[in-house]
Design an enzyme around this catalytic site. Structure first.
Site, PDB file in Angstrom:
ATOM      1  N   ASP A  18       0.835  -1.211   0.000  1.00  8.26           N
ATOM      2  CA  ASP A  18       0.000   0.000   0.000  1.00  8.26           C
ATOM      3  C   ASP A  18       0.870   1.261   0.000  1.00  8.26           C
ATOM      4  OD1 ASP A  18      -2.334   1.420  -0.025  1.00  8.26           O
ATOM      5  OD2 ASP A  18      -2.854   1.073   2.074  1.00  8.26           O
ATOM      6  N   GLY A  19       0.314   2.331  -0.562  1.00  5.59           N
ATOM      7  CA  GLY A  19       0.976   3.638  -0.499  1.00  5.59           C
ATOM      8  C   GLY A  19       1.604   4.090  -1.817  1.00  5.59           C
ATOM      9  N   ASN A  66     -11.038  -2.575  -5.442  1.00 12.38           N
ATOM     10  CA  ASN A  66     -10.261  -1.628  -6.254  1.00 12.38           C
ATOM     11  C   ASN A  66     -10.896  -1.358  -7.626  1.00 12.38           C
ATOM     12  OD1 ASN A  66      -7.023  -2.736  -4.976  1.00 12.38           O
ATOM     13  ND2 ASN A  66      -8.224  -0.951  -4.378  1.00 12.38           N
ATOM     14  N   TRP A  67     -11.861  -2.210  -8.033  1.00 19.31           N
ATOM     15  CA  TRP A  67     -12.585  -1.937  -9.288  1.00 19.31           C
ATOM     16  C   TRP A  67     -13.350  -0.622  -9.189  1.00 19.31           C
ATOM     17  CZ3 TRP A  67     -10.931  -4.585 -13.194  1.00 19.31           C
ATOM     18  CH2 TRP A  67     -10.541  -5.920 -13.051  1.00 19.31           C
ATOM     19  N   ILE A 193      -7.023  -4.488   7.537  1.00 22.01           N
ATOM     20  CA  ILE A 193      -6.842  -5.700   6.739  1.00 22.01           C
ATOM     21  C   ILE A 193      -7.422  -5.537   5.326  1.00 22.01           C
ATOM     22  CG2 ILE A 193      -7.403  -8.187   6.661  1.00 22.01           C
ATOM     23  CD1 ILE A 193      -5.442  -7.502   8.893  1.00 22.01           C
ATOM     24  N   GLU A 205       0.970 -13.251  12.562  1.00 22.03           N
ATOM     25  CA  GLU A 205       1.603 -12.093  13.211  1.00 22.03           C
ATOM     26  C   GLU A 205       1.500 -10.904  12.264  1.00 22.03           C
ATOM     27  OE1 GLU A 205       2.844 -11.941  16.262  1.00 22.03           O
ATOM     28  OE2 GLU A 205       2.421 -14.063  16.618  1.00 22.03           O
TER      29      GLU A 205
END
Ligand code: IPE
Ligand code: IPE
Ligand code: MG
Length: 246
Positions: A18-19, A66-67, A193, A205
């Protein structure tokens, strides 16, 4: 060099990459430039994970949600994905990596789907790391699909209620032949998540890095893995119970 214990690496590492967009926007660049730079990080992390001896690497590349992004961004992401897969297939063959995909592939454009299938076929005999891309993937959709298929099998009699346990349920998921992730990394400072592997992450974890994906390189991976190696995975037991087990 990286201070890692090769005996205590996660068998399955999963990453929410991400980012990319923010990385670009902070530099007054278009979001797609961030995605292009993100692909370079994918190359580094795939190679490094394979070199370290991680057996399963799963990367969240495009979510079912994301569509909903602007059409132009979706289009450039799909083009980038196809290009990445085409170029990387040769490298995966050289590195003995087996390519795999999870998600609702029917929703992908046909040319992307073809590239995916070709990469899967051409790497199917490789025995090294299994690289799974999550594409058009959503965990709730996956769980619903599994529930639907289980209902059908119960109705047809090919499955009996008494046999339905966690192991059997898992076998209806996209990840049927992959163990649950031991370690999940999410970059860019977001702590959620986002509908990724909800069933499979039960005892994983979690690690959150502030670094945006285009800048998450080998040193950041080592830092994350060192953190993983410092943790005690208790699975509901007490610490003393774990110490006593030899
Ligand atoms: C991750 O980067 C890549 C995809 C979700 C496809 P983002 O595009 O989500 O980047 P940010 O979160 O907007 O910075
Ligand atoms: C999650 O990132 C999906 C991928 C990394 C492919 P998003 O950027 O789409 O997640 P949200 O919308 O911020 O939760
Ligand atoms: Mg994002």
């Amino acid at each position: 060099m990286h201070g890692l214990n090769p005996e205590k690496l996660p068998r399955h590492l999963a990453i929410i990459m991400d980012g990319n967009g923010r990385w670009a926007q902070e530099r007054m660049l278009k979001r797609i430039i961030g995605h292009q730079r993100g692909v370079e990080t994918v190359r580094v992390i795939v190679e490094e994970s394979s070199r370290l001896g991680i057996k399963y690497l799963t990367l969240f590349a495009f979510s079912a949600e994301n569509w909903l992004r602007p059409k132009t961004e979706v289009k450039s992401l799909m083009a980038l994905l196809k290009k990445y897969i085409r170029i990387e297939t040769a490298r995966m063959i050289d590195s003995n990596i087996r390519f795999n995909v999870i998600g609702n592939l029917n929703e992908l454009p046909p040319d992307v789907n073809e590239a995916v299938q070709e990469a899967i076929d051409r790497t199917s005999r490789n025995g090294g790391m299994i690289l799974t891309l999550a594409l058009s993937y959503g965990a709730r959709q996956e769980i619903l699909m599994a529930a639907g298929r289980i209902a059908e099998d119960l109705a047809s009699g090919s499955l009996s209620r008494d046999n339905l346990d966690e192991k059997l349920f898992s076998s209806y998921l996209f990840t049927s032949d992959i163990p649950d992730p031991d370690f999940l990394i999410r970059t860019s400072g977001e702590m959620r998540i986002s509908n990724f592997l909800l069933w499979q992450l039960a005892y994983t974890e979690l690690y959150f890095s502030d670094v945006n994906w285009p800048e998450f390189k080998a040193n950041e991976l080592y830092r994350a893995l060192r953190d993983y190696q410092s943790r005690e995975r208790r699975f509901g037991r007490t610490s003393a119970q774990l110490q006593n087990r030899s």
